[in-house]
Motif scaffolding. Structure first.
Motif, short mmCIF file in Angstrom:
data_model
loop_
_atom_site.label_atom_id
_atom_site.label_comp_id
_atom_site.label_asym_id
_atom_site.label_seq_id
_atom_site.Cartn_x
_atom_site.Cartn_y
_atom_site.Cartn_z
N PRO A 168 0.96 -1.40 0.13
CA PRO A 168 0.29 -0.05 -0.24
C PRO A 168 1.36 1.52 -0.04
O PRO A 168 0.30 2.23 -0.63
CB PRO A 168 -0.76 0.13 1.57
N SER A 169 2.14 1.39 -0.33
CA SER A 169 2.76 2.16 0.68
C SER A 169 2.99 2.62 -0.82
O SER A 169 4.07 4.12 -0.71
CB SER A 169 3.77 2.30 1.10
N LEU A 170 3.28 2.28 -2.03
CA LEU A 170 3.39 2.13 -3.14
C LEU A 170 2.38 2.30 -4.15
O LEU A 170 1.43 1.38 -3.99
CB LEU A 170 4.49 0.73 -4.26
N LYS A 171 2.52 3.15 -5.35
CA LYS A 171 1.44 3.62 -5.80
C LYS A 171 1.34 2.88 -7.40
O LYS A 171 2.60 2.45 -8.15
CB LYS A 171 1.35 5.24 -6.40
N ILE A 172 0.44 1.65 -7.30
CA ILE A 172 0.35 0.91 -8.82
C ILE A 172 0.47 2.67 -10.43
O ILE A 172 -0.02 3.22 -10.45
CB ILE A 172 -1.36 0.13 -8.64
N ASP A 173 0.80 1.84 -11.33
CA ASP A 173 1.14 2.26 -12.56
C ASP A 173 0.30 1.90 -13.53
O ASP A 173 0.26 1.36 -14.04
CB ASP A 173 2.65 2.56 -12.80
N TRP A 174 -0.80 2.62 -13.07
CA TRP A 174 -1.80 2.20 -14.34
C TRP A 174 -1.07 2.37 -15.68
O TRP A 174 -2.65 1.43 -16.52
CB TRP A 174 -3.14 2.18 -14.10
N SER A 175 -0.88 2.98 -16.15
CA SER A 175 -0.37 3.13 -17.60
C SER A 175 -0.02 1.74 -18.33
O SER A 175 0.27 1.74 -19.43
CB SER A 175 0.30 4.43 -17.97
N LYS A 176 0.98 0.84 -17.28
CA LYS A 176 1.51 -0.29 -17.22
C LYS A 176 0.73 -1.69 -17.28
O LYS A 176 0.84 -2.74 -17.72
CB LYS A 176 2.74 -0.43 -16.63
N ARG A 177 -0.67 -1.31 -16.98
CA ARG A 177 -1.15 -2.10 -17.28
C ARG A 177 -2.50 -2.10 -18.32
O ARG A 177 -3.48 -3.04 -18.55
CB ARG A 177 -2.02 -2.20 -15.55
N PHE A 178 -2.66 -1.23 -19.18
CA PHE A 178 -4.01 -0.79 -19.26
C PHE A 178 -3.29 -0.44 -20.99
O PHE A 178 -2.02 0.24 -20.89
CB PHE A 178 -5.05 0.12 -19.12
N ALA A 179 -3.70 -0.83 -22.22
CA ALA A 179 -3.20 -0.27 -23.37
C ALA A 179 -3.62 1.66 -23.37
O ALA A 179 -2.74 2.52 -24.35
CB ALA A 179 -3.65 -0.63 -24.78
#
Length: 219
Positions: free
Chosen positions: A26-37
């Motif tokens: 939880p201390s690290l934000k997820i980079d959603w740009s790497k999960r979606f096209a």
């Protein structure tokens, strides 16, 4: 409702890290740009999707949007993943984690909608803080949602619905839609409604379905 453990589901989740984020820090934000096209598409989140009928149907119906299923139970995550793979839903990601950390998993103002469908009512007063419409959760949703973002909520539990109305009202939210019998609304409302597994079951038994759409106004 807790699902019975299914070893195949856990195994499937571990085999597909490209589709499931399993209990991230939880201390690290997820980079959603790497999960979606295409991260520019509207992002919608379902909190507690269970077996996933709603979120997978939404992802299939709206390929122009991105969806995240935020689910605590590994077995449920595996069930959602199985449907995602079968339907080849590239616009759906599964996040196996605690909804209490939603503002840690997502950057501020990233989502356009948050869905709360048939959440655990936690009826005992001492468990109030666990309800997904308690004020601390609403504060987190406000952080994650865009300025015009909405919370869409459905339940068969009259007590939880009444509590949620009061909680959201006290938080200063605006109600765009409120129904105490969703399945007897106008045809255009019914046409837009996507049922969950529980919703289909309860409605078939003749139980009313309560629903509301609300936003936080201008930030």
């Amino acid at each position: 409702m807790r699902l019975r453990n299914k070893p195949w589901a856990v195994k499937l989740v571990h085999e597909h890290p490209e589709s499931v984020i399993d209990r991230p820090d939880p201390s690290l934000k997820i980079d959603w740009s790497k999960r979606f096209a295409d991260i520019s598409r509207p992002l919608e989140i379902e909190v507690g999707p269970g077996k996933g009928k709603f979120i997978t149907t939404m992802a299939e119906k709206y390929p122009e949007k991105n969806f995240v299923a935020l689910e605590l139970q590994m077995t449920a995550a595996g069930m959602i993943l199985r449907t995602k793979l079968a339907k080849e839903l590239s616009n759906l990601q599964i996040l196996c984690g605690d909804a209490a950390n939603i503002d840690a998993f997502f950057s501020a103002h990233i989502a356009s909608k948050i869905y709360l469908n048939f959440s655990d009512p936690w009826p005992k007063t001492r468990h109030e803080k666990r309800r997904l419409t308690y004020k601390t959760f609403l504060q987190k949703y406000q952080t994650v949602l865009r300025a015009n973002g909405q919370v869409e909520f459905k339940t068969d539990n009259a007590g939880l619905f009444a509590y949620s109305l009061q909680s959201m009202n006290n938080f200063g939210m605006n109600f765009d839609f409120v129904s105490v019998d969703l399945h007897n609304e106008k045809e255009e409302v019914l046409a837009a409604n996507i049922e969950t597994e529980y919703e289909h079951k309860f409605a078939a038994q003749g139980n009313p379905i309560y629903a509301l759409h609300a936003d936080f106004g201008v930030k």
